[in-house]
Write a protein that holds these residues in place. Structure first.
Motif, PDB file in Angstrom:
ATOM      1  N   ALA A  31       7.808 -18.204   9.187  1.00 10.55           N
ATOM      2  CA  ALA A  31       8.197 -19.510   9.735  1.00 10.55           C
ATOM      3  C   ALA A  31       8.761 -20.410   8.634  1.00 10.55           C
ATOM      4  O   ALA A  31       9.722 -21.161   8.858  1.00 10.55           O
ATOM      5  CB  ALA A  31       6.997 -20.169  10.407  1.00 10.55           C
ATOM      6  N   GLU A  32       8.183 -20.319   7.449  1.00  5.67           N
ATOM      7  CA  GLU A  32       8.670 -21.135   6.320  1.00  5.67           C
ATOM      8  C   GLU A  32      10.046 -20.668   5.853  1.00  5.67           C
ATOM      9  O   GLU A  32      10.935 -21.486   5.603  1.00  5.67           O
ATOM     10  CB  GLU A  32       7.674 -21.070   5.163  1.00  5.67           C
ATOM     11  N   TRP A  33      10.233 -19.348   5.734  1.00  3.67           N
ATOM     12  CA  TRP A  33      11.535 -18.839   5.278  1.00  3.67           C
ATOM     13  C   TRP A  33      12.649 -19.231   6.243  1.00  3.67           C
ATOM     14  O   TRP A  33      13.740 -19.636   5.826  1.00  3.67           O
ATOM     15  CB  TRP A  33      11.494 -17.313   5.132  1.00  3.67           C
ATOM     16  N   ILE A  34      12.383 -19.111   7.523  1.00  4.44           N
ATOM     17  CA  ILE A  34      13.399 -19.438   8.523  1.00  4.44           C
ATOM     18  C   ILE A  34      13.727 -20.929   8.484  1.00  4.44           C
ATOM     19  O   ILE A  34      14.893 -21.332   8.560  1.00  4.44           O
ATOM     20  CB  ILE A  34      12.927 -18.999   9.931  1.00  4.44           C
ATOM     21  N   LEU A  35      12.706 -21.760   8.313  1.00  2.00           N
ATOM     22  CA  LEU A  35      12.925 -23.205   8.266  1.00  2.00           C
ATOM     23  C   LEU A  35      13.619 -23.620   6.972  1.00  2.00           C
ATOM     24  O   LEU A  35      14.525 -24.466   6.994  1.00  2.00           O
ATOM     25  CB  LEU A  35      11.591 -23.937   8.405  1.00  2.00           C
ATOM     26  N   LEU A  38      17.226 -22.836   7.367  1.00  2.00           N
ATOM     27  CA  LEU A  38      17.860 -23.750   8.320  1.00  2.00           C
ATOM     28  C   LEU A  38      18.152 -25.109   7.683  1.00  2.00           C
ATOM     29  O   LEU A  38      19.214 -25.696   7.882  1.00  2.00           O
ATOM     30  CB  LEU A  38      16.950 -23.921   9.544  1.00  2.00           C
ATOM     31  N   LEU A  39      17.212 -25.611   6.899  1.00  3.22           N
ATOM     32  CA  LEU A  39      17.357 -26.939   6.283  1.00  3.22           C
ATOM     33  C   LEU A  39      18.040 -26.884   4.919  1.00  3.22           C
ATOM     34  O   LEU A  39      18.240 -27.928   4.284  1.00  3.22           O
ATOM     35  CB  LEU A  39      15.973 -27.588   6.139  1.00  3.22           C
ATOM     36  N   ASN A  40      18.339 -25.642   4.457  1.00  2.00           N
ATOM     37  CA  ASN A  40      18.947 -25.464   3.138  1.00  2.00           C
ATOM     38  C   ASN A  40      18.090 -26.092   2.038  1.00  2.00           C
ATOM     39  O   ASN A  40      18.581 -26.780   1.142  1.00  2.00           O
ATOM     40  CB  ASN A  40      20.365 -26.036   3.113  1.00  2.00           C
ATOM     41  N   MET A  52       9.011 -35.248   7.182  1.00  2.00           N
ATOM     42  CA  MET A  52      10.426 -35.445   7.526  1.00  2.00           C
ATOM     43  C   MET A  52      10.657 -35.141   9.011  1.00  2.00           C
ATOM     44  O   MET A  52      10.256 -34.089   9.506  1.00  2.00           O
ATOM     45  CB  MET A  52      11.292 -34.510   6.676  1.00  2.00           C
ATOM     46  N   PRO A  53      11.293 -36.045   9.747  1.00  2.00           N
ATOM     47  CA  PRO A  53      11.598 -35.763  11.155  1.00  2.00           C
ATOM     48  C   PRO A  53      12.752 -34.764  11.261  1.00  2.00           C
ATOM     49  O   PRO A  53      13.689 -34.796  10.463  1.00  2.00           O
ATOM     50  CB  PRO A  53      12.008 -37.127  11.714  1.00  2.00           C
ATOM     51  N   LEU A  54      12.676 -33.878  12.244  1.00  2.00           N
ATOM     52  CA  LEU A  54      13.766 -32.937  12.488  1.00  2.00           C
ATOM     53  C   LEU A  54      14.637 -33.454  13.630  1.00  2.00           C
ATOM     54  O   LEU A  54      14.128 -33.999  14.608  1.00  2.00           O
ATOM     55  CB  LEU A  54      13.207 -31.563  12.856  1.00  2.00           C
ATOM     56  N   GLY A  55      15.938 -33.281  13.486  1.00  2.00           N
ATOM     57  CA  GLY A  55      16.870 -33.666  14.558  1.00  2.00           C
ATOM     58  C   GLY A  55      16.806 -32.652  15.697  1.00  2.00           C
ATOM     59  O   GLY A  55      16.333 -31.523  15.520  1.00  2.00           O
ATOM     60  N   GLN A  56      17.324 -33.026  16.851  1.00  2.00           N
ATOM     61  CA  GLN A  56      17.237 -32.154  18.033  1.00  2.00           C
ATOM     62  C   GLN A  56      17.960 -30.831  17.815  1.00  2.00           C
ATOM     63  O   GLN A  56      17.476 -29.766  18.224  1.00  2.00           O
ATOM     64  CB  GLN A  56      17.801 -32.866  19.259  1.00  2.00           C
ATOM     65  N   LYS A  57      19.116 -30.875  17.143  1.00  2.00           N
ATOM     66  CA  LYS A  57      19.860 -29.634  16.891  1.00  2.00           C
ATOM     67  C   LYS A  57      19.045 -28.703  15.991  1.00  2.00           C
ATOM     68  O   LYS A  57      19.007 -27.486  16.222  1.00  2.00           O
ATOM     69  CB  LYS A  57      21.207 -29.953  16.246  1.00  2.00           C
ATOM     70  N   GLU A  58      18.403 -29.281  14.965  1.00  7.05           N
ATOM     71  CA  GLU A  58      17.567 -28.474  14.068  1.00  7.05           C
ATOM     72  C   GLU A  58      16.384 -27.871  14.829  1.00  7.05           C
ATOM     73  O   GLU A  58      16.048 -26.702  14.639  1.00  7.05           O
ATOM     74  CB  GLU A  58      17.057 -29.337  12.909  1.00  7.05           C
ATOM     75  N   ILE A  59      15.775 -28.665  15.701  1.00  5.64           N
ATOM     76  CA  ILE A  59      14.634 -28.191  16.488  1.00  5.64           C
ATOM     77  C   ILE A  59      15.060 -27.034  17.390  1.00  5.64           C
ATOM     78  O   ILE A  59      14.397 -25.984  17.444  1.00  5.64           O
ATOM     79  CB  ILE A  59      14.038 -29.337  17.337  1.00  5.64           C
ATOM     80  N   ASP A  60      16.193 -27.193  18.074  1.00 11.88           N
ATOM     81  CA  ASP A  60      16.670 -26.161  18.998  1.00 11.88           C
ATOM     82  C   ASP A  60      16.999 -24.861  18.255  1.00 11.88           C
ATOM     83  O   ASP A  60      16.639 -23.766  18.698  1.00 11.88           O
ATOM     84  CB  ASP A  60      17.907 -26.649  19.756  1.00 11.88           C
TER      85      ASP A  60
END
Length: 291
Positions: A31-35, A38-40, A52-60
């Motif tokens: 889960a950490e590697w994938i995140l 995604l967030l670079n 840090m809040p995640l945006g809807q696109k990041e969440i999806d």
């Protein structure tokens, strides 16, 4: 730390729990590697960004990728890349995911470069046979600056991936690419100082023992052989024809068949053969020289 809905930590925890329920090994790490991909963000930096809040696109997108992992799709195919030795290579489902054991092959040769005279010929001619992503040959070419490398693979799609990896590290002027069954498509007279290979070596009879992450996603062409002895005889014959006198080879192989492979190499005229153990003390590699 308080866990607020909508934050990085909130989705990381939910994703870990989801993967855990799906019986995915190391759910938190995945889960950490994938995140982090995604967030670079470097994975270690996630720990300072929990609120840090995640945006809807990041969440999806994160949810989609976690669902992919829950279906046993390997993390490297989800992120499209894999760290290997000192580098990071692009990977697709057309190539094997580079393994830590294969890093040890590169490390073994690199750490013995003076002893093995890899600093002397200029250029040092390397052939990465059954090259896949190109991780072995391209790593050695960067670690041994006087070298040039030939990458060959039976799969045209694999060669496309290795070409992209060579471009990523600005190595195209030091790299040749061939879609080839062993050495059949290589130019006449092309010879090498060093041949490295992680060829297919798992007998097809072992398919039922292979994890679904591997069996369902990684290319069977790069994993399995119907006849270990027959294929490796062809492999060693191609290598023998292409090695210069005094040239070296190092193959990754099946630990249960390494002694058979060593005997085969000896009968074909290779000398100074040595079975090299991996970090798990398995007989993973064969090193040999041509007279």
């Amino acid at each position: 730390m308080a866990e607020q809905p909508g934050t990085l930590l909130y989705y990381l925890k939910r994703s870990t729990e989801f993967l855990e329920k799906k019986e995915i090994p190391n759910p938190r790490v995945d889960a950490e590697w994938i995140l982090s991909d995604l967030l670079n963000l470097p994975r270690i930096k996630l720990y300072s960004q929990f609120e840090m809040p995640l945006g809807q696109k990041e969440i999806d997108t994160y949810r989609e990728r976690i669902v992919e992992r829950s279906k046993r799709k390997p993390v490297a195919y989800i992120t499209g890349k894999k760290g290997f030795h000192k580098f990071e290579y692009l990977v697709t489902e057309d190539v094997l995911i580079p393994r830590p054991e294969t890093e040890e092959l590169v490390d073994y040769l690199w750490k013995r470069k003076e002893e093995l005279s890899f600093t002397e010929p200029s250029p040092l001619q390397i052939w990465d046979l059954c090259s896949g992503s190109g991780c072995i040959g391209l790593s050695l070419t960067q670690l041994l600056p006087t070298s040039v490398v030939t990458l060959s693979d039976l799969s045209e799609k694999a060669i496309d991936v290795s070409r992209r990896n060579a471009e990523k590290y600005n190595l195209t002027d030091k790299t040749s690419f061939y879609v080839s069954d062993l050495d059949l498509a290589l130019p006449d007279g092309l010879e090498f100082d060093l041949v490295v290979s992680n060829p297919p070596y798992i007998p097809e009879s072992e398919k039922p023992e292979i994890m679904p992450d591997v069996l369902d996603y990684e290319p069977h062409l790069a994993l399995f052989v119907s006849d270990f002895k027959e294929f490796h005889k062809r492999l060693l014959d191609a290598i023998s024809k292409r090695l210069k006198p005094g040239g070296k080879l190092m193959l990754e192989t099946h630990p249960l068949y390494s002694k058979d492979l060593e005997e085969m190499a000896k009968t074909m005229g290779f000398v100074d053969t040595k079975i090299v153990l991996d970090s798990s003390k398995k007989e993973r590699f064969l090193f040999a020289k041509k007279l």
